[in-house]
Design an enzyme around this catalytic site. Structure first.
Site, mmCIF file in Angstrom:
data_model
loop_
_atom_site.group_PDB
_atom_site.id
_atom_site.type_symbol
_atom_site.label_atom_id
_atom_site.label_comp_id
_atom_site.label_asym_id
_atom_site.label_seq_id
_atom_site.Cartn_x
_atom_site.Cartn_y
_atom_site.Cartn_z
ATOM 1 N N HIS A 1 -7.406 9.741 -1.906
ATOM 2 C CA HIS A 1 -6.713 9.744 -0.612
ATOM 3 C C HIS A 1 -7.488 10.485 0.475
ATOM 4 O O HIS A 1 -7.570 10.042 1.614
ATOM 5 C CB HIS A 1 -5.320 10.363 -0.792
ATOM 6 C CG HIS A 1 -4.329 9.917 0.229
ATOM 7 N ND1 HIS A 1 -2.992 9.842 -0.018
ATOM 8 C CD2 HIS A 1 -4.479 9.522 1.514
ATOM 9 C CE1 HIS A 1 -2.365 9.414 1.064
ATOM 10 N NE2 HIS A 1 -3.251 9.218 2.004
ATOM 11 N N ASP B 1 0.838 -1.201 0.000
ATOM 12 C CA ASP B 1 0.000 0.000 0.000
ATOM 13 C C ASP B 1 0.871 1.247 0.000
ATOM 14 O O ASP B 1 1.657 1.476 0.918
ATOM 15 C CB ASP B 1 -0.874 0.005 1.256
ATOM 16 C CG ASP B 1 -1.797 1.213 1.290
ATOM 17 O OD1 ASP B 1 -2.958 1.072 0.903
ATOM 18 O OD2 ASP B 1 -1.335 2.311 1.689
ATOM 19 N N TYR C 1 2.866 9.926 -0.636
ATOM 20 C CA TYR C 1 3.945 9.435 0.222
ATOM 21 C C TYR C 1 5.322 9.725 -0.406
ATOM 22 O O TYR C 1 6.348 9.572 0.244
ATOM 23 C CB TYR C 1 3.856 7.914 0.448
ATOM 24 C CG TYR C 1 2.613 7.408 1.141
ATOM 25 C CD1 TYR C 1 1.699 8.279 1.736
ATOM 26 C CD2 TYR C 1 2.355 6.043 1.215
ATOM 27 C CE1 TYR C 1 0.553 7.802 2.361
ATOM 28 C CE2 TYR C 1 1.214 5.559 1.843
ATOM 29 C CZ TYR C 1 0.309 6.440 2.407
ATOM 30 O OH TYR C 1 -0.811 5.958 3.015
ATOM 31 N N LYS D 1 -2.696 5.873 -4.238
ATOM 32 C CA LYS D 1 -3.779 6.827 -3.930
ATOM 33 C C LYS D 1 -3.601 8.136 -4.697
ATOM 34 O O LYS D 1 -2.465 8.565 -4.952
ATOM 35 C CB LYS D 1 -3.809 7.121 -2.419
ATOM 36 C CG LYS D 1 -3.849 5.857 -1.573
ATOM 37 C CD LYS D 1 -3.990 6.107 -0.097
ATOM 38 C CE LYS D 1 -3.723 4.834 0.680
ATOM 39 N NZ LYS D 1 -2.297 4.566 0.925
#
Ligand SMILES: O=C(O)c1ccccc1NCC(=O)[C@H](O)[C@H](O)COP(=O)(O)O
Length: 628
Positions: A122, A61, A66, A91
């Site tokens: 997200h 994930d 990120y 996401k």
């Protein structure tokens, strides 16, 4: 595989356990989460994901936000685990709500893969061009963003599932009011201090799977004596207890750790008893416990998160808030581990026909519930004889501009097709009435109008206007409602909106329903076009007495087009009173010539006609008809 400790307490190997999503795919119960506490962390992420895959994880994930999709991509490239065995989630960044497709393309490039298994929005709130947080009613709203995500799902390839993250009951309710596709997953912060009991109950009722981020609560309460005691009694760590609790509730989890031992522990869980589940379900009720460990429910944030108030987000609490308003249902039936599937590697996603069918069922329910178009209303309109006069299909199909010549050729069913699941947009700006008039004047026997709105961008209005446009043309073509029909209601609609015939696709109907719909259509004066794709479907079409049978050269489950499909079934209708038609993939005179030699009576053509520069000329050449 079941592992044993010395006590011996049975441990459950979670590596290949999975939950089934509402689209048929399987999501492994435990995944490796790639939020490292701050953006990026390159090499560490690659090493962590690689190690995780080595020890048995099959669920990764990450997120655009990120900043480590490339690092995840390195691990995916270097691992020996085949791509199709890995469930990969990324996401949509809040900066990209207005450009979903581009954002996913960028993510795929960074990850070095052709598709992800799950693409999540997200957060519900978007950032504007200037970096400002947009308020709930400002465009793109999360509903508008979801509509874009649905398109990605409809034109499959880039993602196998779509879902959301950080959605509450309030925001999900708003989304579901407008959604054509129910999100497969909602990923939220979830652990015993924030158990989200109400959200789980809500999501279960819509078959939305929940995934927990921060499932171990960042170890902020893992050493509470109540949790340590449970852990000791099973001979495992607190983290294993917290993960077991989450998965036993039917939610998946994405813990993160760089430590190889912990990686292994996190996929080696225990079966908690009802009392232990109860302790953990009610854990947040201790004074001051109910809270986010990510700092989202903090008085420091002044009752807001990323620029939206808790009220806008549908979050009803601040740190330490009394939980009684939030948690009305702390007792959950433990999820039966035994029933969890281990089938991660070979998921069977629904085919496009199944997806369309599911969506059309919802659409029909909505139409039936709309005042003025209830089934009773339609029945009354038909009884009042409000449907326009129709022409019989069989004789109309037998006549075309070449029938009275010495070398008669096939008849044409000319289709109006703006877009399709296999090709995406084809002719989005077409004016159906004008196109229909051209078809009629060029000698088409039938005008096929795709009325399905989501994938084909058609409507009943299109068909109505087509009918009106050709109504006064001498020997007008018959109008076909090209639809995914499973209910008499759709046939009544077709008749009232000016159709002379409807399509019945054998592949989507059991024999009883096929017979019932065939009979109903004939009772309204409309001989249906019955579509088949193989010999057994042909037998079923013949069994109901179909007089017009079309062989679809396109396999509706995998889009594969094979013009030989029609040729292989010709023998089955020889000597019968059946108008035999070839449907799909026909693009030039050569195709038609072969069918003519084989005794096919008509061809149905969509895309090639929509793309033709000079439609009349193209039709004349395709069918080798004389000038009209
Ligand atoms: O055309 C598609 O991609 C499609 C996918 C799934 C279900 C039905 C589909 N098409 C409907 C049709 O039957 C065709 O529009 C029709 O036969 C004309 O085909 P073509 O001449 O190849 O456009």
């Amino acid at each position: 595989m079941t592992l044993y400790t010395s006590d011996p307490e049975p441990l459950i190997d979670m590596a290949l356990k999975s939950f089934q999503l509402n689209n048929g795919l399987f999501i492994p119960a435990v995944g490796i989460g790639c939020w490292m506490g701050s953006v990026g962390d390159g090499d560490h992420v690659s090493q962590m994901v690689k190690k995780a895959l080595d020890v048995g994880y099959r669920h990764v994930d990450t997120a655009a936000n990120y900043g480590n999709e490339r690092s995840v991509g390195v691990a995916l490239k270097e691992t020996n685990v085949p791509r199709e065995e890995i469930f990969l989630t990324t996401k949509l960044d809040q900066n990209d709500h207005g450009r979903v497709q581009d954002a996913l393309e960028t993510s795929l490039k960074k990850l070095g893969v052709d598709y992800v298994d799950l693409y999540l929005m997200h957060w519900p709130m978007a950032f504007g061009e200037d970096g400002r947080v947009l308020q709930p009613e400002e465009s793109p709203t999360f509903v508008e963003t979801w509509k874009q995500m649905e398109l990605l799902y409809f034109y499959p390839g880039m993602t196998k599932s779509i879902g959301v993250s950080n959605f509450s009951i309030k925001t999900l309710t708003k989304l579901l009011e407008r959604a054509s596709i129910v999100p497969a997953v909602n990923q939220v912060e979830m652990h015993p201090c924030l158990p989200q009991h109400d959200l789980i109950e809500f999501c279960q009722s819509f078959n939305i799977h929940l995934t927990a981020y921060s499932p171990i609560g960042k170890h902020k309460f893992a050493y509470d004596p109540a949790i340590v005691e449970i852990a000791k009694s099973h001979g495992v760590t607190s983290a294993q207890v917290l993960l077991s609790w989450g998965i036993q509730r039917g939610t998946s989890a994405i813990p993160k750790t760089l430590n190889e031992e912990r990686l292994k522990e996190n996929i080696t869980l225990v079966d908690l008893g009802p009392n232990e589940m109860s302790v953990l379900n009610g854990f947040h009720q201790k004074p001051g416990m109910h809270r986010s460990v990510c700092g989202f429910h903090s008085s420091e944030l002044g009752g807001s998160c990323f620029g939206w108030t808790y009220d806008q987000l549908g979050w009803r609490m601040v740190e330490g808030d009394s939980p009684h308003t939030i948690s009305r249902k702390p007792e959950f039936q433990p999820y039966p581990f035994a029933s969890m599937s281990v089938n991660v590697a070979t998921p069977k996603p629904p085919t496009i026909l199944e997806k369309i069918y599911a969506q059309r069922q919802k659409d029909v329910e909505q139409a039936k519930a709309t005042p003025g178009t209830s089934p009773d209303d339609l029945k009354t309109y038909l009884e009042m004889q409000l449907a326009p006069p129709l022409i019989p299909l069989v004789p109309r199909l037998k006549s075309n501009p070449s029938t009275s010549t010495s070398n008669p050729s096939l008849s044409l069913m000319a289709e109006i097709k703006r877009a399709s699941p296999s090709k995406g947009p084809i002719a989005m700006t077409v004016n159906p009435a004008k196109q229909a008039l051209t078809y009629a004047k060029s000698g088409a026997s039938v005008i096929s109008v795709l009325t399905e709105p989501t994938w084909f961008k058609g409507s009943l209005l299109d068909m109505r206007l087509v009918r009106q446009a050709v109504d006064s043309v001498p020997n007008r073509p018959a109008i076909l409602r090209k639809e995914f029909i499973f209910d008499e209601y759709q046939i009544a609609e077709a008749r009232l909106h000016g159709a002379d015939t409807v399509l019945l696709i054998v592949a989507m109907l059991n024999q009883d329903l096929l017979r019932r719909l065939y009979t109903y259509s004939v009772s309204l004066g409309m001989e249906p076009l019955v579509e088949v794709n193989n010999a057994s479907e042909m037998e079923r079409a013949l069994e109901v007495g179909a007089k017009v049978i079309g062989v679809n050269n396109r396999n509706l489950h995998d889009f594969n087009v094979d013009l030989g499909t029609t040729s292989r079934l010709v023998d089955m209708v020889q000597g019968r009173e059946v108008v035999f038609c070839a449907l799909s993939g026909i693009s030039g005179p050569k195709d038609v010539r072969v069918y003519k030699e084989q005794g096919v009576n008509a061809v149905l053509v969509g895309e090639a006609l929509m793309r033709a520069e000079d439609t009349s000329k193209f039709i004349r050449e395709l069918l080798e008809w004389p000038e009209i």
